[in-house]
Scaffold this active site. Structure first.
Site, mmCIF file in Angstrom:
data_model
loop_
_atom_site.group_PDB
_atom_site.id
_atom_site.type_symbol
_atom_site.label_atom_id
_atom_site.label_comp_id
_atom_site.label_asym_id
_atom_site.label_seq_id
_atom_site.Cartn_x
_atom_site.Cartn_y
_atom_site.Cartn_z
ATOM 1 N N HIS A 27 12.158 8.860 -31.466
ATOM 2 C CA HIS A 27 13.297 8.385 -32.242
ATOM 3 C C HIS A 27 12.505 7.954 -33.747
ATOM 4 O O HIS A 27 12.018 7.186 -34.225
ATOM 5 C CB HIS A 27 13.900 6.743 -31.881
ATOM 6 C CG HIS A 27 14.621 6.117 -32.542
ATOM 7 N ND1 HIS A 27 16.077 6.373 -32.392
ATOM 8 C CD2 HIS A 27 14.591 5.377 -33.785
ATOM 9 C CE1 HIS A 27 16.740 5.620 -33.265
ATOM 10 N NE2 HIS A 27 15.895 5.022 -34.137
ATOM 11 N N HIS A 29 13.801 9.648 -38.164
ATOM 12 C CA HIS A 29 15.013 10.050 -38.992
ATOM 13 C C HIS A 29 14.288 10.822 -40.162
ATOM 14 O O HIS A 29 13.057 10.666 -40.280
ATOM 15 C CB HIS A 29 15.652 8.736 -39.579
ATOM 16 C CG HIS A 29 16.160 7.781 -38.597
ATOM 17 N ND1 HIS A 29 17.248 7.996 -37.874
ATOM 18 C CD2 HIS A 29 15.730 6.475 -38.302
ATOM 19 C CE1 HIS A 29 17.081 6.951 -37.046
ATOM 20 N NE2 HIS A 29 16.200 6.089 -37.553
ATOM 21 N N TYR A 45 23.908 2.295 -47.096
ATOM 22 C CA TYR A 45 22.778 1.894 -47.517
ATOM 23 C C TYR A 45 22.277 3.161 -48.183
ATOM 24 O O TYR A 45 22.514 4.312 -47.970
ATOM 25 C CB TYR A 45 21.730 1.346 -46.894
ATOM 26 C CG TYR A 45 21.194 2.206 -45.806
ATOM 27 C CD1 TYR A 45 20.127 3.147 -45.793
ATOM 28 C CD2 TYR A 45 21.763 2.156 -44.435
ATOM 29 C CE1 TYR A 45 20.000 4.054 -44.755
ATOM 30 C CE2 TYR A 45 21.329 3.211 -43.551
ATOM 31 C CZ TYR A 45 20.642 3.843 -43.622
ATOM 32 O OH TYR A 45 20.100 4.726 -42.634
ATOM 33 N N ARG A 120 25.251 10.613 -31.338
ATOM 34 C CA ARG A 120 24.953 8.926 -31.604
ATOM 35 C C ARG A 120 26.304 8.199 -31.803
ATOM 36 O O ARG A 120 27.087 8.789 -32.693
ATOM 37 C CB ARG A 120 23.995 8.572 -32.529
ATOM 38 C CG ARG A 120 23.528 7.289 -32.496
ATOM 39 C CD ARG A 120 22.616 6.925 -33.741
ATOM 40 N NE ARG A 120 21.543 5.906 -33.631
ATOM 41 C CZ ARG A 120 21.004 5.379 -34.506
ATOM 42 N NH1 ARG A 120 21.140 5.745 -35.737
ATOM 43 N NH2 ARG A 120 20.151 4.543 -34.463
ATOM 44 N N TYR A 153 23.916 2.643 -30.020
ATOM 45 C CA TYR A 153 23.351 1.800 -30.887
ATOM 46 C C TYR A 153 24.375 0.536 -30.945
ATOM 47 O O TYR A 153 25.323 0.703 -31.548
ATOM 48 C CB TYR A 153 22.859 2.422 -32.251
ATOM 49 C CG TYR A 153 21.946 0.955 -33.023
ATOM 50 C CD1 TYR A 153 21.214 0.340 -32.216
ATOM 51 C CD2 TYR A 153 21.842 1.485 -34.139
ATOM 52 C CE1 TYR A 153 20.289 -0.485 -32.989
ATOM 53 C CE2 TYR A 153 20.893 0.756 -34.938
ATOM 54 C CZ TYR A 153 20.098 -0.503 -34.330
ATOM 55 O OH TYR A 153 19.287 -1.077 -34.912
ATOM 56 N N ASP A 245 10.673 5.144 -35.154
ATOM 57 C CA ASP A 245 11.739 4.847 -35.950
ATOM 58 C C ASP A 245 11.407 5.091 -37.347
ATOM 59 O O ASP A 245 12.356 4.639 -38.417
ATOM 60 C CB ASP A 245 12.392 3.282 -35.907
ATOM 61 C CG ASP A 245 13.516 3.118 -36.528
ATOM 62 O OD1 ASP A 245 14.506 4.250 -36.383
ATOM 63 O OD2 ASP A 245 13.971 2.046 -36.932
HETATM 64 C C1 0GY Z 1 17.497 2.444 -36.327
HETATM 65 C C2 0GY Z 1 18.298 1.432 -36.882
HETATM 66 C C3 0GY Z 1 18.994 1.328 -38.216
HETATM 67 C C4 0GY Z 1 19.448 2.271 -38.715
HETATM 68 C C5 0GY Z 1 20.023 3.428 -38.594
HETATM 69 O O1 0GY Z 1 20.837 5.423 -38.695
HETATM 70 C C6 0GY Z 1 20.858 4.352 -39.227
HETATM 71 O O2 0GY Z 1 21.124 4.136 -40.377
HETATM 72 O O3 0GY Z 1 19.696 3.821 -37.124
HETATM 73 C C7 0GY Z 1 19.148 -0.091 -38.673
HETATM 74 O O4 0GY Z 1 19.444 -0.375 -39.628
HETATM 75 O O5 0GY Z 1 18.998 -1.040 -37.724
HETATM 76 O O6 0GY Z 1 17.576 2.922 -35.452
HETATM 77 O O7 0GY Z 1 17.028 3.352 -37.233
#
Ligand code: 0GY
Length: 290
Positions: A27, A29, A45, A120, A153, A245
């Site tokens: 997990h 990004h 954001y 997702r 999520y 993360d």
């Molecule tokens: C995570 C959690 C968050 C954000 C995102 O895709 C996203 O913007 O996943 C969060 O802000 O809790 O899993 O990275």
């Protein structure tokens, strides 16, 4: 980037935990870089840039061999930064995309070719606008033909309402961050037990035992989250995965040291077998089967 944005840790510690060969950070990004891959107009954001090269350097530094890159909401349904990272990583990365109801099978097959293995569905209100459940169900019908799965999520208080919907989904479901329990309530609280029961009663539901840095109240090294992660790993050793993360979107309390996060893994796994399943066998089965 947003004025209060916290940038990822510049020099994480080397983990004390030696990761098993083939460990997967399942997990993480990529953000941009924005001049190459602009953030989505409707985003909630605006992060710092955190591109693929930085992610792959962290992977090597921490001792992982592979990544599962999850489309971040700041890129909306524009998966170009994700696809670019997957192409650059070759067989060392797989992806989770975000798509809309208008996605075609040809577009899905093209993403499949570069390593996308799921979509997702996000229910966290501060991150996305509401999507009707029928839209998600339509997407699920399309992606299941490729053997993909669905990452969901949501926050703990929304699980009760979501349960019937989750039971309708026709694929493996991977729940982000153990469904975000309120750790001050304890493992035995009905809210967390609802999540445990959901996994017990539905063999297609997996969990990421991730993000102690988001769930903690006491802060690093995240002692107050250990019982939650350990309980899920113990009861469902074949349906758990773990990830850093990185680059840690929307952290407000502190920016975690990724080496400390890796060391946390040794506190939620009680045996070498659990560690091997969590970091290697399970993510390989889910993401690298084809
Ligand atoms: C995570 C959690 C968050 C954000 C995102 O895709 C996203 O913007 O996943 C969060 O802000 O809790 O899993 O990275």
């Amino acid at each position: 980037m947003d004025a209060n944005w916290l940038v990822y840790h510049p020099n994480p510690k080397k983990p004390d935990l030696t990761l098993p060969v083939g460990a997967v950070d399942a997990h993480c990004h990529v953000f941009g870089p924005a001049d190459e891959f602009p953030f989505a107009p409707g985003r909630k954001y605006t992060p710092c840039d955190a591109g693929k090269d930085k992610l792959f350097a962290l992977r090597d530094f921490l001792g992982f061999q592979r990544n599962v890159i999850v489309q971040a909401t700041c890129h909306g349904k524009d998966n170009r930064a994700l696809v670019d990272a997957l192409k650059a990583a070759g067989d060392l990365a797989r992806g989770i995309a975000t798509v809309g109801p208008d996605i075609t099978m040809d577009e899905l097959r093209e993403m499949d070719r570069v390593g996308v293995r799921g979509v997702r569905f996000n229910f966290v209100k501060r991150l996305v606008d509401d999507t009707p459940k029928e839209v998600f169900l339509g997407i699920a019908e399309k992606i299941k033909t490729l053997g993909w799965h669905i990452v969901v999520y949501f926050e703990a208080q929304d699980l009760e309402e979501l349960e019937p919907f989750l039971k309708q989904l026709p694929t493996i479901i991977v729940v982000d961050h153990m469904g975000r329990p309120d750790v001050t309530k304890g493992v035995d609280h009905p809210d967390f037990q609802r999540f445990v029961r959901l996994m017990a009663e539905n063999e297609n539901i997996w969990s990421k035992v991730t993000c102690p840095e988001r769930l903690t109240v006491t802060g690093p090294p995240y002692d107050d989250v250990i019982d939650f992660g350990a309980a899920i790993v113990e009861q469902f050793p074949d349906r758990v995965i773990w990830g850093t993360d990185w680059p840690h979107p929307n952290m407000k309390s502190h920016m975690p040291d990724d080496g400390v996060l890796v060391d946390y893994i040794s506190r939620i796994t009680r045996t070498p077998e659990q560690l091997q399943k969590l970091l290697v066998d399970n993510p390989m089965r889910l993401y690298w089967a084809k």
